[in-house]
Design an enzyme around this catalytic site. Sequence first.
Site, PDB file in Angstrom:
ATOM      1  N   HIS A  59      -1.681  -5.063 -13.175  1.00 22.35           N
ATOM      2  CA  HIS A  59      -1.745  -3.852 -12.359  1.00 22.35           C
ATOM      3  C   HIS A  59      -1.396  -4.175 -10.917  1.00 22.35           C
ATOM      4  CE1 HIS A  59      -3.182  -1.175 -15.436  1.00 22.35           C
ATOM      5  NE2 HIS A  59      -4.153  -1.997 -15.748  1.00 22.35           N
TER       6      HIS A  59
ATOM      7  N   TYR B 137     -10.992 -11.050 -14.718  1.00 21.19           N
ATOM      8  CA  TYR B 137     -10.898 -10.328 -13.447  1.00 21.19           C
ATOM      9  C   TYR B 137     -11.356 -11.226 -12.301  1.00 21.19           C
ATOM     10  CZ  TYR B 137     -10.038  -5.613 -15.306  1.00 21.19           C
ATOM     11  OH  TYR B 137      -9.495  -4.498 -15.887  1.00 21.19           O
TER      12      TYR B 137
END
Length: 362
Positions: free
Chosen positions: A67, A335
């Site tokens: 992203h 993450y």
Amino acid sequence: MTKPSVPNAGPICVPCRLAAIGAVVLVMAGGFAYVAGWLTPQRLTPHRVINAFETDNGSHPGFRRNHAKGVCVSGYFDSNGNAAALSSASVFAPGQTPVIGRFAIPGGNPSAPDTSVPIRSLALMFTQHDGEQWRTGMNSVPVFPVHTPEQFYQQLVAAKPDPATGKPNPAALKAFYAANPETQPFQAWVKGHAPSSSFANGSYYSVNAFRFVDANGEARAVRWAMVPETPFAPITDAQKNEKNFLQADLAQRLQDGPLRWHLIVTVAAPGDPVNDATLQWPAGRQQVDAGMLVIEHETSQDDGPCGDVNFDPTVLPTGIQPSDDPLLAARSAAYSLSYNRRTREEALNPNLHHPQPNGGRS
């Protein structure tokens, strides 16, 4: 106003070759970078998965490994109190909670065309009045292509671009799909649904299940979706020829006023799968309209408030808990590693911050 339900956008047949589907699956998976920290180093680690993303997407220091192309947004969530019976989290008490968010497209290349994938994503951070936070990362597809971190890594390997073509090897992808039939619902959904023409008119799904815990300690498995008040419209022919249109479209719409989504919580029935993100729950489950997400502003993520946020979906307030879906712990581990790498790169080289149309450093 009639309460909206989680939509199943009408099917649109889109011819799609195997290599194209493989690319979609890869970048969709890129939005989640799943690998569990509890797996042994001999089998799988967050480093191996993030390294695979860097290999597949190229080197883009200072950006998210997935992203990478997006835009910061801000606004608030206006709870109507309807979900307070399901969860004791104060975000569901009547009233407003400030929100920082991020619209993006999957993939690790911050310069990728908006048309490179049919998926859009929305990540949000709700900051409650008591200081606790609820972070969530959602996508415009209601299912995930794989069930386990191991499958996810195998998918990355299968989708590695061929240096000669820059695209995944169709034979490798075909072998992966044959060995992993769990990918079929995701592939079918992508083939049958056109991408939205805007960030503003798409629905965004939690994909994974979570647990809402009420004031009495009773837990219920749930999923949620952000359902827009803006009517859905598919991507136009003109947009298909544009490299960067999503952020400009969002900015134009916000000039005319805030954008709104209903937060629709779906409650699982006994026997519904809560640890498998490749499976949707049957229609007819209890749904609760919990309130309205209101987006008021957009800002380049080069200097916007979302740049330094790690949208780890396991950062949850009292009243919301993760399910036993194995992908959730994996998401958190990956993450964290991606965040640590990009912030270290920024600290070592402050000149990395280069604004780009519909792009950003994080």
